[in-house]
Scaffold this active site. Structure first.
Site, PDB file in Angstrom:
ATOM      1  N   GLY A  54      -3.364 -35.357 -74.003  1.00  0.00           N
ATOM      2  CA  GLY A  54      -3.315 -34.932 -75.111  1.00  0.00           C
ATOM      3  C   GLY A  54      -1.301 -34.386 -74.694  1.00  0.00           C
ATOM      4  O   GLY A  54      -1.097 -34.171 -75.859  1.00  0.00           O
ATOM      5  N   ARG A  55      -1.669 -33.735 -73.975  1.00  0.00           N
ATOM      6  CA  ARG A  55      -0.338 -33.169 -73.503  1.00  0.00           C
ATOM      7  C   ARG A  55       1.166 -33.505 -74.028  1.00  0.00           C
ATOM      8  O   ARG A  55       2.173 -33.384 -73.974  1.00  0.00           O
ATOM      9  CB  ARG A  55       0.063 -32.071 -72.557  1.00  0.00           C
ATOM     10  N   MET A  56       1.225 -34.925 -73.363  1.00  0.00           N
ATOM     11  CA  MET A  56       1.801 -36.120 -74.132  1.00  0.00           C
ATOM     12  C   MET A  56       1.922 -36.340 -75.713  1.00  0.00           C
ATOM     13  O   MET A  56       3.687 -36.646 -75.719  1.00  0.00           O
ATOM     14  CB  MET A  56       1.717 -37.430 -73.764  1.00  0.00           C
ATOM     15  N   GLY A  57       0.679 -36.510 -76.561  1.00  0.00           N
ATOM     16  CA  GLY A  57       0.788 -36.505 -77.921  1.00  0.00           C
ATOM     17  C   GLY A  57       1.530 -35.612 -78.398  1.00  0.00           C
ATOM     18  O   GLY A  57       2.441 -35.906 -79.196  1.00  0.00           O
ATOM     19  N   ARG A  58       1.211 -33.955 -78.273  1.00  0.00           N
ATOM     20  CA  ARG A  58       2.098 -33.136 -78.058  1.00  0.00           C
ATOM     21  C   ARG A  58       3.574 -32.973 -78.551  1.00  0.00           C
ATOM     22  O   ARG A  58       4.356 -33.018 -79.223  1.00  0.00           O
ATOM     23  CB  ARG A  58       1.433 -31.760 -78.569  1.00  0.00           C
ATOM     24  N   TYR A 107      -9.113 -30.576 -82.880  1.00  0.00           N
ATOM     25  CA  TYR A 107     -10.371 -31.266 -81.652  1.00  0.00           C
ATOM     26  C   TYR A 107     -11.537 -32.075 -82.573  1.00  0.00           C
ATOM     27  O   TYR A 107     -12.053 -32.820 -82.767  1.00  0.00           O
ATOM     28  CB  TYR A 107     -11.238 -31.066 -80.685  1.00  0.00           C
ATOM     29  N   HIS A 166      -5.471 -43.320 -76.387  1.00  0.00           N
ATOM     30  CA  HIS A 166      -5.657 -42.943 -74.653  1.00  0.00           C
ATOM     31  C   HIS A 166      -4.414 -43.895 -73.876  1.00  0.00           C
ATOM     32  O   HIS A 166      -5.391 -44.593 -73.044  1.00  0.00           O
ATOM     33  CB  HIS A 166      -7.369 -42.874 -74.822  1.00  0.00           C
ATOM     34  N   ASP A 169      -4.818 -39.880 -67.725  1.00  0.00           N
ATOM     35  CA  ASP A 169      -5.060 -38.397 -68.269  1.00  0.00           C
ATOM     36  C   ASP A 169      -3.611 -38.400 -68.052  1.00  0.00           C
ATOM     37  O   ASP A 169      -2.585 -38.843 -68.233  1.00  0.00           O
ATOM     38  CB  ASP A 169      -5.200 -37.923 -66.880  1.00  0.00           C
ATOM     39  N   GLY A 170      -3.500 -36.901 -68.587  1.00  0.00           N
ATOM     40  CA  GLY A 170      -2.264 -36.517 -69.117  1.00  0.00           C
ATOM     41  C   GLY A 170      -2.138 -36.173 -71.030  1.00  0.00           C
ATOM     42  O   GLY A 170      -0.948 -36.529 -71.792  1.00  0.00           O
TER      43      GLY A 170
END
Length: 318
Positions: free
Chosen positions: A183-187, A218, A176, A180-181
């Site tokens: 989730g979208r960065m990991g994908r 999740y 992490h 913030d951001g």
């Protein structure tokens, strides 16, 4: 240090199946969809990845934003989409093996949404779902070191890129690294890693299948946390990738016309000179006269420059 995970029989079977599907896609020249489908898939990717994070915009509204039309929606949601459009447009400019490029992409993705866009966190955070603490992330003082280790693994480990992309995705969410951001960065970053070896992933909307299985996504992150290794998440993501390739194969027409063949060959050959024989080797199911007609058409359309005559003829894309 190598992140902990086990290569299970299920992972081996999924990798073999994915490899076969990618082979079929390459053999039938489906690795770069037509322009309209590329645009449609890109919109689907952005909409799905952001909806997972609570964004309310539809595919129609995102299309309208791409066309510079006015959209009635919360300003934050509009800004998230505009930022995502910008970062996906620049996807090919980022090196997936460089931490500074990841920070640069995050700065674009989260511009105007958080204060420290593009900066690794230095404070401690926990992820809360409802009233329950879902995940305690590593201390802020460890983030920079952990991210450097993760990129070292990505660059140097000998495992297949299919597996490494899933491991990176999981470890990124575990660390992490941004406020913030994540989730979208990991994908996004998993897509970028896969693209280096398999161009088909640039326009494959893997995120739309993740969105459909959001609770499983999740749950597998959480299961991997509890087990202390990314094996459950690797298996899940490989299943998602395999299903995305199935959809791609089923939805695409394998009938290629002159313009399709020329476009695909241009992407493959780049700025190198080539002969009709080179062109034929890429499209083994067409005849020599068809190849000649294709190349003649491309010259007439001013896509190609022609050099020499008869057997010594060579071509170069402009």
């Amino acid at each position: 240090m190598k992140p902990p995970y086990i290569i299970t029989e299920k992972i081996v079977a999924l990798v073999a199946s994915i490899s076969e599907k990618i082979g079929e896609i390459n053999a039938t020249h489906l690795y770069k969809p037509a322009t309209e489908l590329r645009k449609k898939n890109r919109i689907k990717t952005i909409q799905s990845s952001l909806e997972i994070e609570g964004n309310t915009l539809t595919e129609e509204q995102i299309t309208a934003l791409l066309e510079n039309k006015r959209v009635l929606a919360p300003q934050k949601d509009i800004l998230e989409v505009q930022n995502a459009i910008k970062v996906y447009e620049q996807l090919n400019t980022f090196n997936p093996f460089q931490l500074k490029d990841l920070e640069k992409a995050h700065a674009i993705l989260m511009n105007g949404l958080i204060d420290n866009a593009g900066k690794l966190r230095t404070t401690n955070v926990g992820i809360v779902k409802g009233s329950k603490v879902e995940h305690i992330s590593p201390s802020g003082t460890m983030v920079n070191g952990l991210m450097k280790e993760l990129f070292e693994y990505l660059k140097k480990d000998k495992d297949l890129i299919l597996i490494k992309s899933c491991v990176f995705h999981y470890e990124f969410e575990f660390i992490h690294p941004f406020l913030d951001g994540n989730g979208r960065m990991g994908r996004l970053w998993q897509t970028l890693i896969l693209m280096q070896q398999y161009p088909v992933f640039e326009y494959l909307p893997v995120e739309s299948l993740i969105k459909k299985k959001q609770s499983d996504y999740y749950n597998k992150l959480s299961e991997s946390d509890k087990k202390g290794n990314s094996t459950p998440f690797i298996e899940f993501m490989l299943e998602i990738i395999s299903a995305s390739l199935d959809e791609h194969l089923q939805s695409q027409s394998v009938t290629l016309h002159t313009e399709d063949r020329i476009r695909l060959f241009a992407a493959k050959i780049g700025k190198n000179k080539f002969s009709r024989k080179d062109y034929l080797q890429s499209f083994k199911n067409i005849s020599a006269p068809t190849a000649s007609r294709d190349l003649k058409w491309a010259v007439e359309q001013d896509f190609l420059t022609k050099f020499g005559n008869l057997r010594l003829t060579e071509y170069l894309f402009k």
